[in-house]
Design a protein around this motif. Structure first.
Motif, PDB file in Angstrom:
ATOM      1  N   ASN A 342       0.831  -1.203   0.000  1.00 24.21           N
ATOM      2  CA  ASN A 342       0.000   0.000   0.000  1.00 24.21           C
ATOM      3  C   ASN A 342       0.866   1.254   0.000  1.00 24.21           C
ATOM      4  OD1 ASN A 342      -2.181  -1.728   0.176  1.00 24.21           O
ATOM      5  ND2 ASN A 342      -2.310  -1.568   2.403  1.00 24.21           N
ATOM      6  N   SER A 343       0.221   2.408  -0.083  1.00 19.83           N
ATOM      7  CA  SER A 343       0.961   3.667  -0.150  1.00 19.83           C
ATOM      8  C   SER A 343       1.765   3.937   1.113  1.00 19.83           C
ATOM      9  CB  SER A 343      -0.003   4.828  -0.406  1.00 19.83           C
ATOM     10  OG  SER A 343      -0.993   4.891   0.616  1.00 19.83           O
ATOM     11  N   TRP A 344       1.265   3.503   2.276  1.00 25.41           N
ATOM     12  CA  TRP A 344       2.022   3.707   3.516  1.00 25.41           C
ATOM     13  C   TRP A 344       3.333   2.928   3.467  1.00 25.41           C
ATOM     14  CZ3 TRP A 344       2.492   6.664   7.697  1.00 25.41           C
ATOM     15  CH2 TRP A 344       3.260   6.192   8.760  1.00 25.41           C
ATOM     16  N   HIS A 345       3.260   1.651   3.090  1.00 18.49           N
ATOM     17  CA  HIS A 345       4.413   0.814   2.754  1.00 18.49           C
ATOM     18  C   HIS A 345       5.153   0.266   3.982  1.00 18.49           C
ATOM     19  CE1 HIS A 345       7.534  -0.686   0.065  1.00 18.49           C
ATOM     20  NE2 HIS A 345       8.469  -0.051   0.749  1.00 18.49           N
ATOM     21  N   PHE A 346       5.292   1.067   5.049  1.00 11.82           N
ATOM     22  CA  PHE A 346       6.185   0.705   6.140  1.00 11.82           C
ATOM     23  C   PHE A 346       5.455   0.018   7.298  1.00 11.82           C
ATOM     24  CE2 PHE A 346       8.222   4.382   4.071  1.00 11.82           C
ATOM     25  CZ  PHE A 346       9.442   3.815   3.743  1.00 11.82           C
ATOM     26  N   ILE A 347       6.232  -0.351   8.312  1.00 13.82           N
ATOM     27  CA  ILE A 347       5.659  -0.815   9.562  1.00 13.82           C
ATOM     28  C   ILE A 347       4.803   0.293  10.159  1.00 13.82           C
ATOM     29  CG2 ILE A 347       7.528  -2.428  10.062  1.00 13.82           C
ATOM     30  CD1 ILE A 347       8.642  -0.246  11.996  1.00 13.82           C
ATOM     31  N   SER A 348       3.882  -0.090  11.034  1.00 12.47           N
ATOM     32  CA  SER A 348       3.070   0.889  11.761  1.00 12.47           C
ATOM     33  C   SER A 348       3.533   0.902  13.216  1.00 12.47           C
ATOM     34  CB  SER A 348       1.587   0.524  11.646  1.00 12.47           C
ATOM     35  OG  SER A 348       1.372  -0.827  12.031  1.00 12.47           O
ATOM     36  N   THR A 349       2.886   1.718  14.021  1.00 11.87           N
ATOM     37  CA  THR A 349       3.246   1.776  15.438  1.00 11.87           C
ATOM     38  C   THR A 349       2.248   0.962  16.245  1.00 11.87           C
ATOM     39  OG1 THR A 349       3.904   3.320  17.205  1.00 11.87           O
ATOM     40  CG2 THR A 349       1.908   3.886  15.959  1.00 11.87           C
ATOM     41  N   PRO A 350       2.638   0.165  17.253  1.00 11.66           N
ATOM     42  CA  PRO A 350       3.894   0.207  17.999  1.00 11.66           C
ATOM     43  C   PRO A 350       4.993  -0.722  17.492  1.00 11.66           C
ATOM     44  CG  PRO A 350       2.396  -1.257  19.121  1.00 11.66           C
ATOM     45  CD  PRO A 350       1.646  -0.725  17.922  1.00 11.66           C
ATOM     46  N   ALA A 351       4.895  -1.178  16.246  1.00 15.01           N
ATOM     47  CA  ALA A 351       5.941  -2.050  15.710  1.00 15.01           C
ATOM     48  C   ALA A 351       7.300  -1.356  15.682  1.00 15.01           C
ATOM     49  CB  ALA A 351       5.564  -2.515  14.303  1.00 15.01           C
ATOM     50  N   ASP A 352       7.289  -0.016  15.761  1.00 17.79           N
ATOM     51  CA  ASP A 352       8.531   0.746  15.742  1.00 17.79           C
ATOM     52  C   ASP A 352       9.215   0.820  17.102  1.00 17.79           C
ATOM     53  OD1 ASP A 352       6.289   2.360  16.567  1.00 17.79           O
ATOM     54  OD2 ASP A 352       7.588   4.126  16.451  1.00 17.79           O
ATOM     55  N   ALA A 353       8.552   0.340  18.159  1.00 20.15           N
ATOM     56  CA  ALA A 353       9.100   0.461  19.516  1.00 20.15           C
ATOM     57  C   ALA A 353      10.419  -0.289  19.653  1.00 20.15           C
ATOM     58  CB  ALA A 353       8.088  -0.036  20.539  1.00 20.15           C
ATOM     59  N   ASP A 354      11.226   0.181  20.582  1.00 18.34           N
ATOM     60  CA  ASP A 354      12.531  -0.436  20.830  1.00 18.34           C
ATOM     61  C   ASP A 354      12.385  -1.619  21.790  1.00 18.34           C
ATOM     62  OD1 ASP A 354      15.230  -0.821  20.702  1.00 18.34           O
ATOM     63  OD2 ASP A 354      15.763   0.859  22.001  1.00 18.34           O
ATOM     64  N   SER A 355      13.319  -2.561  21.687  1.00 15.40           N
ATOM     65  CA  SER A 355      13.420  -3.689  22.630  1.00 15.40           C
ATOM     66  C   SER A 355      12.199  -4.599  22.615  1.00 15.40           C
ATOM     67  CB  SER A 355      13.663  -3.167  24.056  1.00 15.40           C
ATOM     68  OG  SER A 355      14.849  -2.411  24.112  1.00 15.40           O
ATOM     69  N   ILE A 356      11.583  -4.755  21.437  1.00 13.20           N
ATOM     70  CA  ILE A 356      10.468  -5.680  21.262  1.00 13.20           C
ATOM     71  C   ILE A 356      10.767  -6.576  20.064  1.00 13.20           C
ATOM     72  CG2 ILE A 356       8.868  -3.939  22.157  1.00 13.20           C
ATOM     73  CD1 ILE A 356       7.792  -3.695  19.238  1.00 13.20           C
ATOM     74  N   LEU A 357       9.912  -7.576  19.857  1.00 10.16           N
ATOM     75  CA  LEU A 357       9.998  -8.407  18.654  1.00 10.16           C
ATOM     76  C   LEU A 357       8.898  -7.977  17.695  1.00 10.16           C
ATOM     77  CD1 LEU A 357      10.654 -11.958  20.175  1.00 10.16           C
ATOM     78  CD2 LEU A 357      12.300 -10.480  19.007  1.00 10.16           C
ATOM     79  N   THR A 358       9.279  -7.331  16.613  1.00  8.86           N
ATOM     80  CA  THR A 358       8.338  -6.948  15.565  1.00  8.86           C
ATOM     81  C   THR A 358       8.320  -8.056  14.530  1.00  8.86           C
ATOM     82  OG1 THR A 358       8.784  -4.606  15.934  1.00  8.86           O
ATOM     83  CG2 THR A 358       7.808  -5.217  13.819  1.00  8.86           C
ATOM     84  N   VAL A 359       7.122  -8.537  14.192  1.00  3.49           N
ATOM     85  CA  VAL A 359       7.000  -9.774  13.423  1.00  3.49           C
ATOM     86  C   VAL A 359       6.448  -9.520  12.022  1.00  3.49           C
ATOM     87  CG1 VAL A 359       6.105 -12.126  13.433  1.00  3.49           C
ATOM     88  CG2 VAL A 359       6.562 -10.964  15.608  1.00  3.49           C
ATOM     89  N   GLY A 360       7.222  -9.898  11.017  1.00  2.86           N
ATOM     90  CA  GLY A 360       6.772  -9.871   9.638  1.00  2.86           C
ATOM     91  C   GLY A 360       6.154 -11.203   9.254  1.00  2.86           C
ATOM     92  N   ALA A 361       5.636 -11.281   8.029  1.00  2.00           N
ATOM     93  CA  ALA A 361       4.907 -12.479   7.594  1.00  2.00           C
ATOM     94  C   ALA A 361       5.599 -13.173   6.430  1.00  2.00           C
ATOM     95  CB  ALA A 361       3.481 -12.116   7.192  1.00  2.00           C
ATOM     96  N   VAL A 362       5.618 -14.517   6.506  1.00  2.18           N
ATOM     97  CA  VAL A 362       6.105 -15.365   5.424  1.00  2.18           C
ATOM     98  C   VAL A 362       5.112 -16.509   5.220  1.00  2.18           C
ATOM     99  CG1 VAL A 362       8.554 -14.862   5.825  1.00  2.18           C
ATOM    100  CG2 VAL A 362       7.470 -16.787   7.014  1.00  2.18           C
ATOM    101  N   THR A 363       5.299 -17.253   4.135  1.00  3.01           N
ATOM    102  CA  THR A 363       4.531 -18.472   3.925  1.00  3.01           C
ATOM    103  C   THR A 363       5.167 -19.598   4.738  1.00  3.01           C
ATOM    104  OG1 THR A 363       5.871 -19.243   2.082  1.00  3.01           O
ATOM    105  CG2 THR A 363       4.066 -17.721   1.560  1.00  3.01           C
ATOM    106  N   ALA A 364       4.490 -20.741   4.774  1.00  5.35           N
ATOM    107  CA  ALA A 364       5.032 -21.894   5.499  1.00  5.35           C
ATOM    108  C   ALA A 364       6.305 -22.430   4.853  1.00  5.35           C
ATOM    109  CB  ALA A 364       3.986 -22.999   5.590  1.00  5.35           C
ATOM    110  N   SER A 365       6.572 -22.028   3.617  1.00  8.20           N
ATOM    111  CA  SER A 365       7.815 -22.424   2.952  1.00  8.20           C
ATOM    112  C   SER A 365       8.885 -21.343   3.058  1.00  8.20           C
ATOM    113  CB  SER A 365       7.553 -22.746   1.472  1.00  8.20           C
ATOM    114  OG  SER A 365       7.068 -21.601   0.787  1.00  8.20           O
TER     115      SER A 365
END
Length: 565
Positions: A342-365
């Motif tokens: 989408n036009s925003w393109h980036f992570i949103s908040t609170p995914a930007d917070a420090d000292s956390i695990l921000t999780v992206g998505a993949v397929t099972a492969s």
């Protein structure tokens, strides 16, 4: 670029004028009131049991986290003064940020509040709704029916069914087979609602075993979370579901706090305040882990919109709250967001917070999902941190059947459950140490990118890494009066040496067979008194029998008898 910044300044100016205009006050219904201090609080950090659970206190003690002013409740008389200033309702409060959320249409009360000496500022967080807003779906939950394949024979004690792919990509079954399935761990799930979790079959075990410890709806200030949006329920099913052969969660034996902070009918910053209140409730209740599949970037009122520059971990209200959650010793997992295409393109908040695990998505492969939000954070930290299965993830539907869904929303709880199992296995480690082990085990740890960060974690590797660290921590006890311990002995294809060197040297290790033939040689730099592991792997084919391992540090030589099975 100039036009964008000019317009932003106009919007900010409009908001400032709104605070001083009687008519403008009517545009908003909910505000945050921020206080100056906690100087006159009746609470004391020397008596934390009056405002924290014993489990929350124990978490701080175990991780050497000091109880400080941010833990203290807001000064009661400040809250009372705000409440009594006019037609004002206190919706919730944040002791971490030292502020309350109020609802009012009373301009006189707002003016009075702003003049209090203990108030830093008031700012709107929710605009008046002039008409019923249709429910939105920002989660990209595209569900479809799926079949229920059996788990491959001999892989696990569980018959994961549809869940196998999302567990196996992380070798999560390795921990499950060792008996680590979340027992004793307390996880908070902060989401948009948990529709019919009280009756759906995926949660039969969790209900029967009393694993749902508490619930609360911070949007409507009520205990019940069973009748709202299904998104939280779907995330919950990925962690706690237990229908053998169809759906088995990543941490099916954990205990849970189910909290609602998201109002899907609108989008406004007040939901960030709700989230922080829920995170504080999680902390006070003694939660170990928070899993949240929510994120914010744009709002119904464009004046509130964020820019990518705001995704720096310390600008948004919710990112500040998330950072506090990490400081209090919890592990926080947050969805990266679904704006990759989408036009925003980036992570949103609170995914930007420090000292956390921000999780992206993949397929099972392991293929990156196109919709997964891009990093890094605007201050160039690695984001997302890691990735999990967010494409065709097995979830419970609202009617109890097992379906598949897409979104970083679903990658996050899948990983959160496995992190809970890992921490269960190594409770003496801090939240930061567990997160570091997870990242270190990931597939592209040495070459992180802006799509999946350090990559796809491998929990067998993380388990083994923490096992080695545990032995090193206990090296003095294990070694006793010895300087070297070799295990296993007898060995098969590999063995390990735990050593606490008496001398700094370029030490040598030589393995000889019974006839005196040299079979292996290693030279390892050692530091006096610094315990370390030396792994002997991929040895050349050896015959069964007796061997001698000879260690030399330039000052002495020791020999050890070993047996190859």
């Amino acid at each position: 670029m100039y036009h964008f910044h000019f317009m932003k300044k106009v919007i900010v100016l409009y908001l400032l004028l709104a605070f001083f205009s009687f008519n403008a006050f009517a545009q908003f219904t909910k505000y945050v009131v921020k206080f100056t201090d906690k100087a006159s609080t009746p609470f004391s950090i020397n008596n934390p049991s009056s405002f924290l659970s014993q489990k929350a206190i124990d978490r701080r003690v175990k991780q050497n986290i000091a109880i400080d002013e941010s833990d203290l409740p807001i000064v009661p008389r400040y809250i009372d003064s705000v409440r009594l200033s006019g037609d004002v309702s206190i919706l919730n409060q944040s002791k971490w940020l030292n502020q309350v959320c109020i609802e009012t249409n009373d301009a006189g009360a707002l003016e009075k509040i702003s003049r209090f000496s203990f108030v830093i500022n008031t700012r709107p967080v929710k605009k008046v709704s002039r008409q019923e807003i249709m429910a939105r779906n920002k989660f990209i939950v595209e569900t479809k029916e799926i079949t229920s394949p059996l788990s491959p024979a001999g892989v696990s004690d569980f018959n994961y069914g549809n869940s196998f792919g999302q567990i196996h990509i992380h070798e999560g079954e390795y921990m499950h087979n060792k008996g680590f399935r979340g027992e004793g761990m307390l996880m908070a799930i902060i989401d948009a609602g948990f529709y019919h979790y009280q009756t759906l079959p995926a949660f039969d075990s969790a209900r029967l075993n009393h694993q749902i410890v508490a619930t609360y709806d911070f949007v409507d200030n009520k205990v019940n979370v069973n009748d709202e949006d299904p998104h939280g329920m779907q995330c919950f099913s990925i962690i706690a579901g237990n229908i053998p052969g169809k759906l088995v969660g990543s941490s099916p034996k954990a205990n849970f706090l189910l909290y609602r902070s998201e109002d899907v009918s609108s989008e406004s910053p007040v939901e960030e305040q709700y989230w922080v209140a829920a995170a504080e409730r999680s902390d006070s209740a003694g939660a170990d882990i928070i899993s949240t599949s929510l994120g914010y970037s744009t709002f119904d009122n464009p004046a509130f919109n964020y820019t990518y520059a705001d995704m720096n971990g310390h600008t948004t209200l919710i990112a500040k709250g998330a950072s506090f959650a990490a400081k209090k010793g919890m592990i926080l997992l947050v969805a990266a967001g679904n704006d990759g295409e989408n036009s925003w393109h980036f992570i949103s908040t609170p995914a930007d917070a420090d000292s956390i695990l921000t999780v992206g998505a993949v397929t099972a492969s392991g293929k990156v999902a196109g919709f997964s939000g891009y990093g890094p954070s605007s201050d160039r930290r690695i984001k997302p941190t890691v990735a999990s299965v967010g494409v065709a993830t097995a979830i419970s539907s609202v009617n109890g059947t097992i379906t598949s869904g897409n979104g970083t929303s679903f990658a996050t709880p899948n990983l959160a459950g496995l992190v809970a199992c890992l921490w269960q296995a190594f409770p003496e480690f801090s939240n930061m140490e567990i997160m570091a082990a997870v990242a270190k085990s990931a597939s592209i740890y040495n070459a992180p990118d802006d799509r999946i960060g350090y990559g796809i974690p491998n929990f067998r590797m993380a388990f083994e890494d923490l096992s080695r660290q545990r032995i090193l921590r206990n090296a003095n006890t294990i070694l006793g009066n010895n300087t070297i311990k070799i295990y296993p002995n007898p060995f098969r294809n590999n063995f390990t040496v735990l050593i606490r060197p008496e001398n700094t040297s370029a030490a040598t290790f030589s393995l000889y067979d019974a006839a005196g033939k040299l079979c292996m040689f290693k030279q390892i730099p050692l530091q006096t008194g610094q315990a370390q592991f030396i792994n002997f792997e991929d040895l050349q084919p050896l015959s069964r029998g007796v061997y001698i391992l000879r260690f030399g540090d330039g000052k002495s030589v020791q020999s050890f008898k070993m047996v190859m099975q």
